[in-house]
Design a protein around this motif. Structure first.
Motif: not given
Length: 455
Positions: A154-174
């Protein structure tokens, strides 16, 4: 009285569930892969499924507008090669590999070189200071790469809404977990739910997402097998940490071929692309030694020359040893049987050690002829000329069978200064031999090849 929490057992290999523990998964048949997790309540299910796309009506396939997918070219040419020409917009890509192999370094040095896009890097394992130290070591800085250290979906989607990125990296999914589920990060339900939410966002927003994943002790991607089914591409970063070479191999790719691979060299300042692996894998020593034979192998559509090194000695303890590095041991045992049965060389009471130079693992059957030549060269202690290479699959009856893409192999050998190449005879039908300056010798049997090499 509050209702007791319900639990179910999930398989870590395929994601199948069962109301009780079972030693063997009823779906995929794997043993000891069932783990217990809490079942989310109806309210939690509604919250986790809230991010749904608008309803769309089914349309005939003839009415769908076709076209080529849009790709984002990556700074690394080797990464572009494995991806099939670049990163497709709206795709979900999973990169897996052993700890410390260089997954984060590969991704970070690529995104730091992209100046035209806003990029969000979510780290669940390292702090921002650690990532800054790695960026300093790589020697690249960027103002359009944003770092966030978080493990909550949920916090990751908050960061996405603030930054509005064109590429996202998740390190790591686990390490990512949703607050709507009670299970621990890395569990089957968490990995499945977080991956599904990120996939839904990537498809709705047309923003590509790169996931970095762990692997288990067997070498496969950790977590449920459904994770590999969800993503659009699975890239495996392979190599021995004690060697400097790394291989990026495509296991699954919905937008390209899985036969391509990229080769990197680990340096002090990060990963360096190896555009001509043959020069790196061949020894530069001018001295000719026994037990070394040069073969021309193919990895995907890329040919390169590699050394097969063998050592044959008398068994010291009565029972002969068979040790192989970088090659299939069962196939080597088959080739030893062919040498004994078809060529008359007795190696039953001798130790045989085989190594593919450079730390690479080769599965190309065209390397069979060079493996046999290296073993026999060490056995009789006669060196093979370093200007001679070979490509051919060896059958059980001792025949040399055709190999794929022979013309590309010959051109690669000619480019690196080889003077002679041994090839199967059936591969040369319809090939214009006049355009090659290298001497091409046809061999149809193992004994014929050995006679040419050790005459």
């Amino acid at each position: 009285m509050p209702k007791p929490e319900k639990t179910r057992w999930y398989c870590t290999e395929c994601g199948a569930d069962s109301p009780k523990w079972e030693g063997r998964c009823p779906n995929c048949g794997a043993w000891n892969t069932m783990f217990e997790e809490r079942v989310p309540t109806a309210s939690q299910k509604g919250k986790t499924s809230g991010r749904r796309a608008d309803h769309q009506h089914a349309v005939p396939v003839s009415a769908i507008q076709g076209g080529e997918e849009q790709r984002i070219p990556m700074p690394s040419g080797e990464l572009n090669r494995v991806l099939g020409g670049g990163l497709v917009t709206g795709s979900l890509v999973l990169i897996g590999g052993e700890p410390g192999i260089g997954k984060s370094t590969l991704v970070l040095q690529n995104i730091l070189s992209i100046k035209s896009r806003r990029i969000l890097y979510i780290s669940g394992e390292e702090s921002a200071a650690q990532l800054k130290m790695r960026a300093d070591r790589i020697g690249r800085m960027s103002d359009n790469v944003f770092i966030a250290c978080d493990t909550s979906l949920e916090s990751i989607f908050t960061h996405i809404a603030e930054v509005e990125p064109q590429l996202i990296i998740i390190d790591s999914i686990q390490t990512i977990a949703s607050e709507m589920l009670d299970s621990a990060p890395g569990s089957v339900s968490q990995v499945r739910e977080c991956s599904a939410q990120l996939l839904r966002y990537a498809k709705e927003s047309n923003v590509p997402v790169i996931l970095i994943g762990h692997i288990n002790k067997e070498g496969s991607i950790a977590g449920p097998k459904v994770l590999e089914h969800i993503v659009d591409a699975v890239l495996q970063f392979e190599g021995d940490r004690h060697y400097m070479y790394r291989i990026l191999r495509g296991i699954k790719n919905r937008f390209g071929s899985t036969s391509e691979l990229g080769i990197y060299e680990m340096c002090q300042r990060g990963l360096r692309e190896v555009t001509n692996p043959s020069e790196m894998l061949l020894s530069q020593s001018p001295e000719e030694l026994s037990g070394v034979a040069i073969g021309v192998t193919m990895e995907g559509l890329r040919p390169f020359l590699i050394e097969a090194q063998a050592l044959v000695s008398t068994a010291a303890y009565g029972t002969p040893q068979r040790s192989v590095t970088g090659f299939d041991q069962r196939r080597m045992n088959m080739l030893l049987a062919v040498l004994e049965k078809r060529a008359g060389f007795k190696l039953v009471q001798k130790d045989v050690f085989l190594n593919i130079a450079g730390g690479l693992r080769v599965n190309d059957p065209a390397l069979d002829l060079s493996v046999i030549a290296a073993i026999l060269s060490s056995n009789i202690d006669v060196a093979i000329s370093r200007r001679t290479c070979m490509a051919g699959e060896v059958g059980l009856s001792g025949e040399i069978r055709p190999v794929t893409r022979l013309e590309q192999r010959i051109l690669e050998a000619e480019k690196l200064g080889m003077e002679r190449i041994l090839v199967p005879p059936h591969n040369l039908k319809g090939v214009d031999r006049s355009r090659f300056s290298i001497a091409i010798e046809e061999v149809n049997k193992v004994e014929t090849a050995l006679r040419l090499l050790f005459a």
